[in-house]
Design a protein around this motif. Structure first.
Motif, PDB file in Angstrom:
ATOM      1  N   GLY A  97       0.962  -1.302  -0.090  1.00  0.00           N
ATOM      2  CA  GLY A  97      -0.085  -0.076   0.092  1.00  0.00           C
ATOM      3  C   GLY A  97       0.679   1.146   0.084  1.00  0.00           C
ATOM      4  N   HIS A  98       0.329   2.317  -0.584  1.00  0.00           N
ATOM      5  CA  HIS A  98       1.097   3.523  -0.356  1.00  0.00           C
ATOM      6  C   HIS A  98       0.242   4.609  -0.379  1.00  0.00           C
ATOM      7  N   VAL A  99       0.854   5.705  -0.040  1.00  0.00           N
ATOM      8  CA  VAL A  99       0.204   7.174  -0.002  1.00  0.00           C
ATOM      9  C   VAL A  99       1.135   8.029  -0.442  1.00  0.00           C
ATOM     10  N   GLU A 100       0.774   8.924  -1.334  1.00  0.00           N
ATOM     11  CA  GLU A 100       1.802   9.987  -1.884  1.00  0.00           C
ATOM     12  C   GLU A 100       1.054  11.258  -2.031  1.00  0.00           C
ATOM     13  N   LEU A 101       1.949  12.423  -1.797  1.00  0.00           N
ATOM     14  CA  LEU A 101       1.395  13.747  -1.740  1.00  0.00           C
ATOM     15  C   LEU A 101       2.260  14.506  -2.807  1.00  0.00           C
ATOM     16  N   LEU A 102       1.462  15.003  -3.843  1.00  0.00           N
ATOM     17  CA  LEU A 102       2.010  15.567  -4.834  1.00  0.00           C
ATOM     18  C   LEU A 102       1.525  17.221  -4.949  1.00  0.00           C
ATOM     19  N   PHE A 103       2.798  17.868  -4.968  1.00  0.00           N
ATOM     20  CA  PHE A 103       2.672  19.336  -4.829  1.00  0.00           C
ATOM     21  C   PHE A 103       2.682  20.006  -6.127  1.00  0.00           C
ATOM     22  N   ARG A 104       1.366  20.091  -6.591  1.00  0.00           N
ATOM     23  CA  ARG A 104       1.051  20.552  -8.053  1.00  0.00           C
ATOM     24  C   ARG A 104       1.471  21.844  -8.373  1.00  0.00           C
ATOM     25  N   SER A 122       6.807  15.237  -4.944  1.00  0.00           N
ATOM     26  CA  SER A 122       6.185  14.381  -4.500  1.00  0.00           C
ATOM     27  C   SER A 122       6.750  13.528  -3.373  1.00  0.00           C
ATOM     28  N   LEU A 123       6.035  13.446  -2.459  1.00  0.00           N
ATOM     29  CA  LEU A 123       6.468  12.879  -1.310  1.00  0.00           C
ATOM     30  C   LEU A 123       5.724  11.486  -0.875  1.00  0.00           C
ATOM     31  N   ARG A 124       6.398  10.270  -0.975  1.00  0.00           N
ATOM     32  CA  ARG A 124       5.462   8.964  -1.048  1.00  0.00           C
ATOM     33  C   ARG A 124       5.835   8.003   0.276  1.00  0.00           C
ATOM     34  N   TYR A 125       5.057   7.385   0.796  1.00  0.00           N
ATOM     35  CA  TYR A 125       5.203   6.488   1.864  1.00  0.00           C
ATOM     36  C   TYR A 125       4.624   5.130   1.196  1.00  0.00           C
ATOM     37  N   ARG A 126       5.351   4.129   1.479  1.00  0.00           N
ATOM     38  CA  ARG A 126       5.099   2.738   0.909  1.00  0.00           C
ATOM     39  C   ARG A 126       5.232   1.825   2.125  1.00  0.00           C
ATOM     40  N   TYR A 146       8.643 -10.559   5.943  1.00  0.00           N
ATOM     41  CA  TYR A 146       9.479  -9.487   6.359  1.00  0.00           C
ATOM     42  C   TYR A 146       8.287  -8.314   6.207  1.00  0.00           C
ATOM     43  N   ASP A 147       8.480  -7.068   6.885  1.00  0.00           N
ATOM     44  CA  ASP A 147       7.963  -5.834   6.511  1.00  0.00           C
ATOM     45  C   ASP A 147       8.816  -4.770   6.237  1.00  0.00           C
ATOM     46  N   LYS A 148       8.447  -4.022   5.387  1.00  0.00           N
ATOM     47  CA  LYS A 148       9.321  -2.918   4.841  1.00  0.00           C
ATOM     48  C   LYS A 148       8.646  -1.678   4.740  1.00  0.00           C
ATOM     49  N   HIS A 149       9.229  -0.533   5.111  1.00  0.00           N
ATOM     50  CA  HIS A 149       8.715   0.946   5.228  1.00  0.00           C
ATOM     51  C   HIS A 149       9.532   1.450   4.304  1.00  0.00           C
ATOM     52  N   GLU A 150       8.964   2.249   3.323  1.00  0.00           N
ATOM     53  CA  GLU A 150       9.782   3.308   2.727  1.00  0.00           C
ATOM     54  C   GLU A 150       9.434   4.497   2.498  1.00  0.00           C
ATOM     55  N   VAL A 151      10.282   5.545   2.377  1.00  0.00           N
ATOM     56  CA  VAL A 151       9.810   7.091   2.403  1.00  0.00           C
ATOM     57  C   VAL A 151      10.720   7.594   1.153  1.00  0.00           C
ATOM     58  N   SER A 152       9.881   8.215  -0.009  1.00  0.00           N
ATOM     59  CA  SER A 152      10.567   8.946  -1.142  1.00  0.00           C
ATOM     60  C   SER A 152      10.333   9.905  -1.210  1.00  0.00           C
ATOM     61  N   ILE A 153      11.161  10.762  -2.082  1.00  0.00           N
ATOM     62  CA  ILE A 153      10.973  12.066  -2.468  1.00  0.00           C
ATOM     63  C   ILE A 153      11.263  12.198  -4.018  1.00  0.00           C
ATOM     64  N   GLY A 154      10.397  12.561  -4.728  1.00  0.00           N
ATOM     65  CA  GLY A 154      10.761  12.499  -6.220  1.00  0.00           C
ATOM     66  C   GLY A 154      10.186  13.750  -7.004  1.00  0.00           C
ATOM     67  N   ILE A 155      10.233  13.855  -8.191  1.00  0.00           N
ATOM     68  CA  ILE A 155       9.636  14.744  -9.334  1.00  0.00           C
ATOM     69  C   ILE A 155       8.813  14.053 -10.259  1.00  0.00           C
ATOM     70  N   ARG A 156       7.523  14.172 -10.064  1.00  0.00           N
ATOM     71  CA  ARG A 156       6.634  13.710 -10.957  1.00  0.00           C
ATOM     72  C   ARG A 156       6.247  14.909 -11.995  1.00  0.00           C
ATOM     73  N   ALA A 157       6.120  14.178 -13.381  1.00  0.00           N
ATOM     74  CA  ALA A 157       5.805  15.021 -14.437  1.00  0.00           C
ATOM     75  C   ALA A 157       4.551  14.984 -14.390  1.00  0.00           C
ATOM     76  N   ILE A 158       4.002  16.229 -14.451  1.00  0.00           N
ATOM     77  CA  ILE A 158       2.360  16.504 -14.588  1.00  0.00           C
ATOM     78  C   ILE A 158       2.038  16.408 -15.961  1.00  0.00           C
ATOM     79  N   THR A 159       0.987  15.717 -16.456  1.00  0.00           N
ATOM     80  CA  THR A 159       0.446  15.525 -17.639  1.00  0.00           C
ATOM     81  C   THR A 159      -1.015  16.038 -17.780  1.00  0.00           C
ATOM     82  N   PHE A 160      -1.785  16.518 -16.766  1.00  0.00           N
ATOM     83  CA  PHE A 160      -2.939  16.759 -16.925  1.00  0.00           C
ATOM     84  C   PHE A 160      -3.309  18.091 -16.739  1.00  0.00           C
TER      85      PHE A 160
END
Length: 83
Positions: A34-41, A52-56, A69-83
């Motif tokens: 499961g994941h939750v992501e916040l995109l700062f448009r 974007s900030l993402r937790y998985r 196993y259990d795995k927690h990931e936090v990532s920061i990235g740049i998402r191309a906006i196409t809409f």
């Protein structure tokens, strides 16, 4: 909206063809994700996308407990906006 949240979930069942080394048993895994992501448009970086900030979270259960196993990931990235 300034911040756009997204959520997602997945399930995978893996049946390995060969027996697991040292165990002489076929390995069967179930993976839950499961994941939750916040995109700062409204923030534009490098003229191409928004940060974007993402937790998985990922949980793998196996018929061989060594591979559970259990795995927690936090990532920061740049998402191309196409809409």
């Amino acid at each position: 909206p300034v911040v756009m949240p997204t959520i997602g979930a997945g399930y995978t069942y893996t049946h390995f063809e060969n027996e697991a080394a040292f165990f002489n048993v076929r390995r069967l895994d179930r993976e839950y994700e499961g994941h939750v992501e916040l995109l700062f448009r409204d923030v534009n970086l490098f003229g191409t996308g928004a940060p974007s900030l993402r937790y998985r979270y990922r949980r793998v259960t196996s018929n061989i407990p060594l591979f559970d196993y259990d795995k927690h990931e936090v990532s920061i990235g740049i998402r191309a906006i196409t809409f």
